[in-house]
Design a protein around this motif. Sequence first.
Motif, short mmCIF file in Angstrom:
data_model
loop_
_atom_site.label_atom_id
_atom_site.label_comp_id
_atom_site.label_asym_id
_atom_site.label_seq_id
_atom_site.Cartn_x
_atom_site.Cartn_y
_atom_site.Cartn_z
N ASN A 288 1.11 -0.90 -0.13
CA ASN A 288 0.20 0.07 -0.05
C ASN A 288 1.09 1.37 -0.03
O ASN A 288 1.89 1.33 0.05
CB ASN A 288 -1.12 0.49 1.05
N SER A 289 0.49 2.66 0.09
CA SER A 289 0.59 4.11 0.29
C SER A 289 -0.69 4.43 0.65
O SER A 289 -1.46 4.39 1.06
CB SER A 289 1.19 4.68 -1.16
N ASN A 299 -8.58 11.12 4.30
CA ASN A 299 -7.30 10.36 3.62
C ASN A 299 -7.50 9.18 3.26
O ASN A 299 -8.13 9.20 2.89
CB ASN A 299 -6.67 10.00 5.18
N TRP A 300 -6.44 8.75 1.39
CA TRP A 300 -6.72 8.05 0.93
C TRP A 300 -5.65 6.78 1.46
O TRP A 300 -4.57 7.29 1.21
CB TRP A 300 -6.78 8.30 -0.52
N LEU A 301 -5.83 5.35 1.00
CA LEU A 301 -5.34 4.48 0.69
C LEU A 301 -4.87 3.79 -0.24
O LEU A 301 -5.68 3.50 -1.22
CB LEU A 301 -5.92 2.93 1.67
N VAL A 302 -4.09 3.97 -0.75
CA VAL A 302 -3.45 3.15 -2.32
C VAL A 302 -2.96 1.33 -2.20
O VAL A 302 -1.86 1.76 -1.23
CB VAL A 302 -2.54 4.57 -2.92
N TYR A 303 -3.07 0.71 -3.29
CA TYR A 303 -2.92 0.03 -2.95
C TYR A 303 -3.05 -0.88 -4.62
O TYR A 303 -3.88 -0.48 -5.55
CB TYR A 303 -3.99 -1.28 -2.15
N ILE A 319 -3.82 -0.72 -9.51
CA ILE A 319 -3.43 0.51 -8.92
C ILE A 319 -4.70 0.29 -8.16
O ILE A 319 -5.97 0.96 -9.02
CB ILE A 319 -2.92 1.08 -9.25
N ARG A 320 -5.37 0.50 -6.31
CA ARG A 320 -7.12 0.64 -6.68
C ARG A 320 -6.85 1.29 -5.60
O ARG A 320 -5.18 1.93 -4.50
CB ARG A 320 -7.06 -0.85 -5.50
#
Length: 350
Positions: A288-289, A299-303, A319-320
């Motif tokens: 993730n990032s 706030n967003w989670l990238v994974y 990427i999601r």
Amino acid sequence: MKHYLFILLAIVIACKSSDKPTPAPTPPVTTVDTVGKFQNPLLTAAPDPWVTYKDGFYYVMHTTGNNLRIYKTSAMSRLNSARPVTVWTPPATGPNSRDIWAPELHFVNSKWYIYYAADNNGNDATHRMFVLENESADPTQGTWVDRGQLGLPENKWAIDGTLLQQNGQLYFAWSGWETDLGGSQYIYICQLTNPYTVSSTTRVKVSSPDYAWEKNGFGVNEGPEFLVHNNKVFLIYSASFCGTDLYALGQLTTDASADLLNPASWTKSATPVFGPNAGNGTFGIGHNSFFTTPDGKENWLVYHANAASGQGCGDNRSIRMQPFTWKADGSPDFGIPAPITQWIKRPSGE
């Protein structure tokens, strides 16, 4: 006669009725409002995503295997419209010539740095961390200077490195083997004097694959990513072998004022904090990032995840992203992985 007239009248009425236009079909009812929304994935064939934000633009990297590319966009939900810029290609031979994995882009002391893992001509046992430096304000421009291998303590197998600037200090975390013989992967941390020079003489192990959910396939803790919120530092990592559908995110927690180089400072969550899989096109969730919208509201989670079961560690990973919130105790609440059929509101400001 009356009977005949009745029949004739019925025929006339029928003919007049047939002259009426056929009514238009009723349009189907749309149950999903897609205005201002997007669907995952953002990019296909894009494992190990990393995102950072500066001066109105998001910069995104992911594993390609054979080079380093940066996407530049002002709108993360429209990442697929960005055109990547290849900023570095590896030499034909040597210690950083093959298997270019999990690059991360960091801005430190007015310069850009890329950390990436690479090995010597496909020999996985030689994987180490390397650093590039760029003085340009825009990392897709300027010249990238090779700062060489990051001299991590004990010089063991190392991948998935990440950087933290905290309390005026620089810390580096990565995934590594305990010996030179492979096996389980652990999370280590050390301190740096500058972005390409290590000051620690020993590496500190802060996480081992202890729980059953960290041992699917074999014991793995990898892909560490720092997340700082209020007075807490979180280290979100990926657990279990990425070749299984049960890849998932775990969490370590410590106080922002604690000694990050003391293993006793960290507390591990006993269960995954995101994943492992949720079906509906979300399998093998991990690496993730994070980003916060420029207005500071979201706030967003990238994974990354696979769209189908059994797709493993290859380029099917895409990427999601999805928003997350905070629990009452200050820890992140990532929720559950969003199905690829779900429409998600675009990040604030887009």
